[in-house]
Design a protein around this motif. Structure first.
Motif, PDB file in Angstrom:
ATOM      1  N   PRO A  52       0.821  -1.216   0.000  1.00 10.63           N
ATOM      2  CA  PRO A  52       0.000   0.000   0.000  1.00 10.63           C
ATOM      3  C   PRO A  52       0.851   1.261   0.000  1.00 10.63           C
ATOM      4  CG  PRO A  52       0.036  -0.985   2.185  1.00 10.63           C
ATOM      5  CD  PRO A  52       0.695  -1.973   1.261  1.00 10.63           C
ATOM      6  N   PRO A  53       0.338   2.341  -0.574  1.00  9.42           N
ATOM      7  CA  PRO A  53       1.067   3.615  -0.540  1.00  9.42           C
ATOM      8  C   PRO A  53       1.025   4.208   0.865  1.00  9.42           C
ATOM      9  CG  PRO A  53      -1.107   3.946  -1.468  1.00  9.42           C
ATOM     10  CD  PRO A  53      -0.959   2.453  -1.282  1.00  9.42           C
ATOM     11  N   LEU A  54       1.949   5.100   1.143  1.00  9.83           N
ATOM     12  CA  LEU A  54       1.953   5.783   2.434  1.00  9.83           C
ATOM     13  C   LEU A  54       0.731   6.687   2.532  1.00  9.83           C
ATOM     14  CD1 LEU A  54       5.714   6.796   2.770  1.00  9.83           C
ATOM     15  CD2 LEU A  54       4.542   4.873   3.878  1.00  9.83           C
ATOM     16  N   ARG A  55       0.131   6.689   3.716  1.00  7.68           N
ATOM     17  CA  ARG A  55      -1.070   7.494   3.953  1.00  7.68           C
ATOM     18  C   ARG A  55      -0.830   8.619   4.956  1.00  7.68           C
ATOM     19  NH1 ARG A  55      -5.227   3.089   5.747  1.00  7.68           N
ATOM     20  NH2 ARG A  55      -6.554   4.926   5.975  1.00  7.68           N
ATOM     21  N   PHE A  56       0.197   8.486   5.780  1.00  9.26           N
ATOM     22  CA  PHE A  56       0.492   9.522   6.773  1.00  9.26           C
ATOM     23  C   PHE A  56       1.963   9.894   6.796  1.00  9.26           C
ATOM     24  CE2 PHE A  56       2.001  10.483  11.106  1.00  9.26           C
ATOM     25  CZ  PHE A  56       1.395  11.717  11.267  1.00  9.26           C
ATOM     26  N   ASP A  59       8.284  10.041   3.424  1.00 11.39           N
ATOM     27  CA  ASP A  59       9.233   8.984   3.075  1.00 11.39           C
ATOM     28  C   ASP A  59      10.297   8.828   4.160  1.00 11.39           C
ATOM     29  OD1 ASP A  59       7.887   8.483   0.723  1.00 11.39           O
ATOM     30  OD2 ASP A  59       9.265   9.635  -0.536  1.00 11.39           O
ATOM     31  N   ALA A  60      10.785   9.971   4.681  1.00  9.35           N
ATOM     32  CA  ALA A  60      11.832   9.918   5.709  1.00  9.35           C
ATOM     33  C   ALA A  60      11.290   9.314   7.003  1.00  9.35           C
ATOM     34  CB  ALA A  60      12.385  11.318   5.973  1.00  9.35           C
ATOM     35  N   GLU A  61      10.081   9.692   7.404  1.00 11.69           N
ATOM     36  CA  GLU A  61       9.484   9.130   8.619  1.00 11.69           C
ATOM     37  C   GLU A  61       9.249   7.635   8.462  1.00 11.69           C
ATOM     38  OE1 GLU A  61       6.931  13.049  10.116  1.00 11.69           O
ATOM     39  OE2 GLU A  61       6.038  11.580   8.763  1.00 11.69           O
ATOM     40  N   PHE A 150      18.760   8.383  12.375  1.00 15.43           N
ATOM     41  CA  PHE A 150      18.610   7.020  12.869  1.00 15.43           C
ATOM     42  C   PHE A 150      18.879   5.986  11.787  1.00 15.43           C
ATOM     43  CE2 PHE A 150      16.277   3.160  13.886  1.00 15.43           C
ATOM     44  CZ  PHE A 150      16.608   2.948  15.218  1.00 15.43           C
ATOM     45  N   VAL A 151      18.349   6.199  10.595  1.00 12.79           N
ATOM     46  CA  VAL A 151      18.501   5.196   9.536  1.00 12.79           C
ATOM     47  C   VAL A 151      19.939   5.112   9.039  1.00 12.79           C
ATOM     48  CG1 VAL A 151      16.107   5.375   8.796  1.00 12.79           C
ATOM     49  CG2 VAL A 151      17.831   6.832   7.727  1.00 12.79           C
ATOM     50  N   GLU A 152      20.743   6.128   9.308  1.00 14.04           N
ATOM     51  CA  GLU A 152      22.140   6.139   8.867  1.00 14.04           C
ATOM     52  C   GLU A 152      23.078   5.470   9.873  1.00 14.04           C
ATOM     53  OE1 GLU A 152      22.153  10.258   6.237  1.00 14.04           O
ATOM     54  OE2 GLU A 152      22.421  10.372   8.408  1.00 14.04           O
ATOM     55  N   LEU A 153      22.550   5.120  11.029  1.00 11.26           N
ATOM     56  CA  LEU A 153      23.392   4.532  12.078  1.00 11.26           C
ATOM     57  C   LEU A 153      23.553   3.032  11.864  1.00 11.26           C
ATOM     58  CD1 LEU A 153      21.903   6.234  15.266  1.00 11.26           C
ATOM     59  CD2 LEU A 153      23.995   6.864  14.044  1.00 11.26           C
ATOM     60  N   PRO A 154      24.684   2.467  12.306  1.00 12.61           N
ATOM     61  CA  PRO A 154      24.816   0.999  12.311  1.00 12.61           C
ATOM     62  C   PRO A 154      23.858   0.415  13.335  1.00 12.61           C
ATOM     63  CG  PRO A 154      26.664   2.020  13.457  1.00 12.61           C
ATOM     64  CD  PRO A 154      25.897   3.142  12.819  1.00 12.61           C
ATOM     65  N   ALA A 155      23.607  -0.888  13.224  1.00  9.73           N
ATOM     66  CA  ALA A 155      22.614  -1.542  14.067  1.00  9.73           C
ATOM     67  C   ALA A 155      22.885  -1.345  15.556  1.00  9.73           C
ATOM     68  CB  ALA A 155      22.562  -3.036  13.736  1.00  9.73           C
ATOM     69  N   ALA A 156      24.150  -1.420  15.959  1.00  7.68           N
ATOM     70  CA  ALA A 156      24.476  -1.290  17.389  1.00  7.68           C
ATOM     71  C   ALA A 156      24.085   0.084  17.924  1.00  7.68           C
ATOM     72  CB  ALA A 156      25.961  -1.547  17.617  1.00  7.68           C
ATOM     73  N   LYS A 157      24.300   1.125  17.131  1.00  2.00           N
ATOM     74  CA  LYS A 157      23.936   2.477  17.558  1.00  2.00           C
ATOM     75  C   LYS A 157      22.430   2.678  17.517  1.00  2.00           C
ATOM     76  CE  LYS A 157      28.198   3.624  18.225  1.00  2.00           C
ATOM     77  NZ  LYS A 157      28.718   3.705  19.615  1.00  2.00           N
TER      78      LYS A 157
END
Length: 248
Positions: A52-56, A59-61, A150-157
């Protein structure tokens, strides 16, 4: 078909994450398998329809929420939160009546109780809480980890950030200086939404491919099976080996 998740050598399994035992941030587990098959990739939604397309969310959120959910319930040889469409489930709920706070009292006065048990005490709708929290999470990450979201951080961070949220260590104060909704309260809301997105009927855009139901061995909609299902009512000690079916 139900598979019991045990503690792995590196920490709590995904089942422990969802039941609140042994901490809330997921780590690598022993590799649960659904139906004897290792699932990978993002399956189509129930009925074979497109994602489904985003409704709220922007893209960044959406990217942030999906990354957060994946750390809570990661792919580990069987589908994770991303595969299950958890972000799309949350997006749909925020776009609807719950997100708009249709059944919440939002007119005040609002007090800041000194202890728990008072319920939701905030003049913000859930969609406003999410929007504010996601912006604050990225601000926190940029200040803490060198201008990275947040999305740019490695998993541990990312795990460190979620642990800080869970511990109430991220400042979500309102503009008037009140503490408002703590980061621990937001994380509790988010975790509950992740659970819902994993185990609700696929008609709500989560539990894509019924991966959550398959993981816990839930057969789905009883009416989809007809008479044979009735034979097992009240006899849950017997295994019921079927492919789960959602509402049609």
């Amino acid at each position: 078909m139900t598979r019991r998740a045990e503690m792995s050598s590196s920490g709590p399994t995904r089942r422990a994450v969802l039941t609140g035992a042994g901490g809330l941030i997921a780590v690598a587990t022993s590799g649960l398998v659904i139906g004897g098959q290792v699932a990978s990739g993002a399956p189509a939604t129930a009925g074979g329809s497109a994602v489904p397309p985003l409704r709220f969310f922007t893209d960044a959120e959406a990217a942030t929420v999906e990354a957060m959910a994946e750390r809570v319930f990661p792919e580990d040889g069987s589908p994770g939160a991303r595969d299950a469409g958890v972000m799309h489930y949350i997006d749909g709920r925020l776009a609807g009546g719950w997100g708009r706070g249709e059944r919440m009292y939002l007119r005040g006065p609002f007090e800041e109780p000194g202890h728990g048990g008072h319920g939701y005490q905030l003049p913000l709708t859930p969609r406003e809480v999410y929007r504010r929290a996601l912006r604050t999470i990225d601000d926190h990450c940029q200040k803490t980890y060198g201008d990275r979201t947040f999305v740019e951080l490695p998993a541990a961070k990312q795990d460190e950030t979620l642990t800080a949220l869970e511990g109430g260590e991220v400042d979500l104060r309102l503009a008037d200086g009140r503490s408002g909704y703590t980061s621990a309260s937001f994380f509790a809301m988010f975790l509950e939404n992740v659970r819902e997105g994993l185990f609700s009927d696929p008609m709500h855009d989560g539990n894509r491919g019924m991966v959550g139901w398959k993981w816990v061995g839930f057969p789905g909609d009883p009416s989809a099976y007809g008479e044979p299902y009735a034979e097992y009512v009240g006899k849950w000690h017997l295994p019921y080996h079927v492919v789960p079916k959602g509402v049609r």
